[in-house]
Design a protein around this motif. Structure first.
Motif, mmCIF file in Angstrom:
data_model
loop_
_atom_site.group_PDB
_atom_site.id
_atom_site.type_symbol
_atom_site.label_atom_id
_atom_site.label_comp_id
_atom_site.label_asym_id
_atom_site.label_seq_id
_atom_site.Cartn_x
_atom_site.Cartn_y
_atom_site.Cartn_z
ATOM 1 N N SER A 1 -5.905 9.980 5.021
ATOM 2 C CA SER A 1 -5.022 10.539 3.998
ATOM 3 C C SER A 1 -3.596 10.056 4.164
ATOM 4 O O SER A 1 -2.847 10.042 3.198
ATOM 5 N N ASP B 1 0.844 -1.186 0.000
ATOM 6 C CA ASP B 1 0.000 0.000 0.000
ATOM 7 C C ASP B 1 0.884 1.242 0.000
ATOM 8 O O ASP B 1 2.100 1.156 -0.053
ATOM 9 N N THR C 1 -2.743 6.893 5.044
ATOM 10 C CA THR C 1 -2.684 5.569 4.439
ATOM 11 C C THR C 1 -3.102 5.607 2.983
ATOM 12 O O THR C 1 -2.992 4.615 2.289
ATOM 13 N N GLY C 2 -3.577 6.770 2.519
ATOM 14 C CA GLY C 2 -3.833 6.906 1.092
ATOM 15 C C GLY C 2 -5.266 6.670 0.691
ATOM 16 O O GLY C 2 -5.581 6.585 -0.481
ATOM 17 N N ARG C 3 -6.158 6.530 1.675
ATOM 18 C CA ARG C 3 -7.541 6.276 1.290
ATOM 19 C C ARG C 3 -8.165 7.561 0.723
ATOM 20 O O ARG C 3 -8.896 7.519 -0.237
#
Lengths: 427, 613
Positions: free
Chosen positions: A405, A120, A407-409
């Motif tokens: 944000s 991820d 973790t990039g979701r």
């Protein structure tokens, strides 16, 4: 998707260089170079020949990793060959001539791993830092990140926030039922404050940039106090001009030094004086002050006490007659000329760097992650003190959005773009 | 006349709002029901609104819907829940006189232009080439329409349970629409079963009210709809009592005869509205559970005991009621029962509430797995507006999560599906601070007006309100010195800096009367209170704006309708299943799906980009 290849090891010349191929055509391409492929994940010695001319390019180890359980999720071949530039170039030319193969773009191996769900975003970022890591500290911190350490930590924090939120939400949505305990909301403030403290600890840990760039040690003091002599001594070579004329060093001089697994950047600065400095020297003094402000460790070389809190005050030039004994005030007497006190100075620097720096199994976070975590910390701190539980709930929601944000979701595209902007080829 | 633009099947809260909304948008609309006297019936508790639910009611009202005005026409007990907390989580709740409520709905429908009542049982959908073309009634009559709205409640495959008794039907005494259910089943739509329950109804004349705590109606004169000028009916008290140890013992002894525990009911019931046997089974250690005794009407002696929904046999129900303080001699008029029913997996729907598999067929209310009048009315509104859009070729109405509880509900339903009857909660709305019950008109009025579904009165009100708002905001922007405020006894420290009134209002203890005495005297108090609350939350709202912009960024990345999620490498089988069932149309929607990890989301984005390239 094309099959891509690139030199994945460091710059030539080196003893060994590793070329990596990834994609559906990787095995076929490797076969055209070396005939038969070894068993998956077992190294085999092969002669590598140009498929067009049959000319021997090199002998080397061949390793194959079938997808989807490979680093990129695709078929991967690694060619471990001799590390000369000519060998590399010949192999690259031969690979490039194979139909369907092309050189990898920046960050493309990582991007493929991400696309295939092998890693991820936080892991991808950690990988970038791992590849750039030069010291043992950097390597361990980056490894923790690339193994999903940050993601796991955030998931644990998130779980705790969900717990606190559940109590508050019960009080908000079911206040007319008699089974919702008041105590749950009363405790929520303390729980949020505790969480903010933990996040604060991670935010205060050294950044991955700092680990990578080195601990900033700034040498400062009045003119002619021996700063330049000291930096030359610490660097082990002459980087600064040394003269008995006050104001010789007019701009700052930076020199990176590696010692005991720690990266330092030493900065020599113009001597600080109020009078007698010409215009150029004045600019140098301004820059010296900037450097001091940005320093991790400030080495203060003066007979009067440091003007900056937390500075490390040393008694320099202790080889000079009349200065041989340590006066009250400074922590250490040194002589850059004789070498006296230099070893103890290194130990002190190392202790400071370690105290300032991370214990090796801590996780280092990068600037993007730090900024987001700092905002989560601030939000939770404000929320913990907020008497209105509605706003406390809003703080929790907001902090969780920030975690997303990291973790990039949230806003996936922006994070990806920022991320892929900084990868170098072949990683 | 057998030709319509929109046909709505079902005269409950979803169906009536759907029919009225479609007609307001100008569609020739038919409302089909078994029994026109039961249109607008409240089949369960006699209350409308509550936490989250009151927000939905106000939002439907902002589209000129029926529910809020009918509630006021029948309101006999008003209570603002969470009054001690911030405005954003205050929930207006009104008990409505059951008969007057239905009468008010029927009267509003009778006045609605473009709307025709059709009495009969909808037996079958008529289809041509996979599209809906109309319906056939049980008596053989046929009606054509480009859009059909199913608002059939629990009538689909409904089964009633009471102890060992079983009945086929939606509500007691009404027939179930089993034929239609069969047709939907054979169309291969994803369906599942849920259950819900209702308590025994009590004869109020046999309750000993003197022994119970009274709960009076709120004295301040708020109303559910801002169009209602004042409450017109006399207000009644409710009362509160509790179950006892004896009650719990009776229920435990009867558990083996409960269809819930005997395995007869497989459907999942709501966790937040459990039957009394569930409560005793799961929280048996509590010394008692609260019961609200709610009168069902002014000239009606039926009382609804909120909190003891049950499907135990009648003799057990009688014993348990008699064990409750104040109810020792109380007569049960209608015993409680549980209903198990079919619902469509709402993930088969678009955000317009149209079934993806059958163009022209819209679903709303309990058929989509929700519970509650307010949830039903909200979906009815959206289904009606969009059924009209489909029939007339005009713009659909799709609300996002940042705009309304309506948007939150539909996004939740079509993306996440349901595992228990879906009920609105304020916790479901991430932008809760903006989505207040008191600012529904401000948030949605312009959208409703653009959709062409507002009547003359509402449009005028909206325009006038917009002007008044601008005036109030202008006054609050005028700079004031601390001395001005201190002169009006505001609790602030002296200082040299002048600041706009709106900034002063953010300080604790500073009131509008101190900042703008003229406004406090002359402005519309509801509008002023709304603006003051906006001002107070402004820093939070500002932060949310940035977040919403970011979310809308992900929502702007479209995923192709035919995207094969199974072909995206790295997604687990479970993720592929969830994505394929919900069919997110944007990356934002995919990210909101439960169980979709950031890595998966990145993979979806990269795959979608590559496909587009």
């Amino acid at each position: 998707m094309d099959t891509i290849f690139a030199v994945s090891s460091g710059a030539a010349p080196a003893a060994i260089s590793i070329l990596r191929l990834s994609g559906a055509g990787a095995f076929a391409a490797a076969r055209s170079l070396c005939g038969t492929l070894p068993e998956p994940r077992v190294a085999g010695l092969r002669a590598l020949r140009d498929p067009a001319s049959g000319m021997l390019l090199d002998r080397g180890l061949v390793l194959v990793f079938p997808g989807p359980n490979s680093a990129t999720g695709e078929d991967i071949v690694e060619l471990h060959v001799h590390g000369g530039r000519a060998t590399q170039r010949a192999l690259e030319a031969a690979l490039g001539a194979i139909d369907g193969l092309r050189p990898a773009e920046a960050g493309e191996f990582t991007r493929r791993a991400l696309e295939h769900g092998r890693i991820d975003l936080t892991e991808a970022e950690g990988l970038g830092d791992l590849l750039a890591a030069e010291t043992e500290h950097q390597r361990r911190a980056a490894l923790r990140l690339s193994e999903g350490g940050l993601r796991q930590q955030i998931e644990r924090w998130n779980d705790r926030l969900v717990d606190v939120a559940a109590g508050i939400e019960a009080a908000l949505d079911f206040s007319d039922e008699d089974d919702v305990p008041e105590a749950v909301t009363a405790q929520s403030g303390a729980a949020l404050a505790a969480l903010a403290n933990e996040i604060g600890t991670l935010v205060a840990a050294p950044s991955v940039e700092r680990l990578r760039d080195g601990v900033r040690v700034v040498i400062a003091g009045p003119p002619n106090s021996g700063k330049s002599t000291l930096i030359n001594r610490l660097a082990g070579r002459d980087v600064a001009i040394v003269s008995p004329t006050a104001g010789t060093t007019r701009d700052r001089i930076e020199v990176p030094v590696m010692r005991s697994g720690i990266a330092y950047v030493f900065t020599d600065t113009a001597g600080l004086r109020d009078e007698g400095a010409d215009e150029i020297e004045q600019i140098g003094i301004g820059r010296a002050i900037d450097a001091i402000t940005a320093s991790d460790i400030l080495l203060w070389l003066d007979d009067s006490p440091p003007a900056y809190a937390g500075a490390f005050w040393v008694h320099a030039r202790c080889d000079v007659p009349g200065r041989t004994s340590l006066p009250p005030g400074p922590e250490l007497a040194i002589s850059a000329a004789s070498g006296e006190g230099i070893e103890p100075l290194w130990s002190r620097l190392e202790a400071r760097a370690n105290a300032f720096g991370s214990a090796p199994d801590e996780m280092a976070i990068n600037a993007r992650q730090r900024a987001l975590l700092a905002s989560a910390e601030a939000i939770l701190r404000i929320g913990s003190a907020e008497p209105d539980i509605l706003l406390r709930a809003e703080a929790i929601r907001s902090a969780r959005a920030v975690f997303d944000s990291i973790t990039g979701r949230a806003n996936v595209e922006a994070v990806l773009d920022a991320l892929f902007g900084r990868f170098c080829i072949g990683k | 006349m057998n030709q319509f633009d929109v046909i709505v099947i079902g005269g409950g809260h979803a169906g009536t709002e759907a029919a009225a909304a479609a007609a307001r948008r100008g569609a020739r609309t038919a409302l089909v029901s078994f029994d026109p006297t039961k249109i607008g019936a409240m089949s369960c508790n006699p209350a409308i609104g509550g936490l989250g639910k009151g927000h939905l009611v106000r939002e439907v009202d902002a589209f000129d819907g029926l529910i809020a005005r009918a509630t006021d026409a029948a309101g006999i007990h008003y209570r603002m829940l969470n009054r001690s907390k911030g405005l954003a989580v205050q929930g207006p709740r009104v008990q409505a006189d059951r008969r007057r409520y239905a009468a008010a709905i029927q009267a509003m429908l009778a006045q609605q232009a473009n709307l025709t009542n059709v009495v009969g049982e909808a037996a079958a959908l008529n289809m041509t080439a996979g599209r809906v073309t109309g319906i056939t009634l049980a008596d053989g009559r046929e009606f054509s329409a480009r859009s059909v709205v199913l608002a059939t409640g629990t009538f689909l495959g409904g089964r009633i349970f009471r102890g060992e008794e079983r009945e086929v039907g939606g509500r007691v005494g009404e027939a179930a629409a089993s034929v239609l259910a069969e047709q939907l089943r054979s169309a291969g739509l994803p369906m599942a079963r849920l259950k819900t329950g209702t308590p025994p109804r009590l004869d109020g004349r046999t309750i000993d009210w003197t022994r119970l705590d009274e709960q009076p109606s709120d004295t301040d004169p708020w109303t559910m709809s801002p169009l209602t000028s004042a409450r017109t009916l006399p207000q009644v008290h409710c009362a509160i009592t509790r179950t006892t140890e004896a009650t719990h013992a009776i229920i435990r002894a009867g558990l083996d005869r409960s269809p819930l525990f005997g395995g007869a009911i497989a459907g999942m019931g709501p966790r937040y509205c459990p039957s009394i046997e569930d409560k005793i089974h799961r929280f048996g250690d509590r010394d008692g559970h609260q019961i609200f005794l709610e009168p069902e009407g002014l000239d009606d002696h039926v009382v609804y005991p909120n909190g003891i929904s049950t499907s135990l046999p009648v003799d057990v129900q009688e014993a348990l009621v008699a064990s409750i303080p104040g109810l020792e001699r109380t007569r049960i008029l209608t015993p409680g029962y549980a209903v198990e029913y079919d619902h469509i997996d709402p993930r088969a729907l678009n955000a317009t509430l149209e079934l993806r598999a059958i163009p022209g067929l819209f679903c709303c209310g309990q058929i989509n797995g929700t519970t509650g009048y307010e949830e039903a009315a909200g979906q009815g509104l959206i289904a009606g507006l969009n059924a009209a859009a489909h029939a007339l070729g005009i713009a659909p109405v799709i609300l996002d999560r940042a705009s309304s509880y309506l948007g939150v509900m539909i996004d939740d339903l079509v993306l996440q599906g349901v595992t228990e009857p879906y009920r609105m909660l304020t916790a479901r709305a991430e932008y809760r601070l903006r989505l207040r019950a008191d600012n529904a008109e401000t948030r949605l009025g312009p959208i409703a007006e653009a959709a062409g579904c507002l009547g003359e009165v509402r449009r005028e009100r909206l325009a006038q309100r917009g002007k008044a708002r601008a005036e109030i905001e202008a006054v609050l922007e005028q700079p004031l010195s601390p001395a001005d405020l201190i002169a009006r006894s505001a609790p602030i420290a002296p200082g040299p800096h002048r600041r706009p009134g709106s900034e002063w209002l953010r300080l604790a203890g500073v009131t509008v009367a101190q900042v703008a005495p003229d406004l406090a005297r002359e402005a519309d108090p509801a509008l002023l209170a709304e603006i003051v609350e906006d001002v107070r939350y402004a820093p939070y709202l500002l932060r949310q704006e940035a977040e919403i912009a970011m979310v809308r960024g992900n929502d702007a990345i479209a995923l192709a309708a035919d995207l094969d999620f199974a072909a995206i490498p790295g997604l687990s089988a479970e993720m592929v299943e969830r994505l394929s069932t919900a069919r997110p149309t944007t990356l934002g929607q995919a990210g909101r799906l439960r169980g979709i990890t950031p890595a998966a989301l990145a993979a979806i984005l990269l795959h979608a980009r590559r496909r587009a390239a």
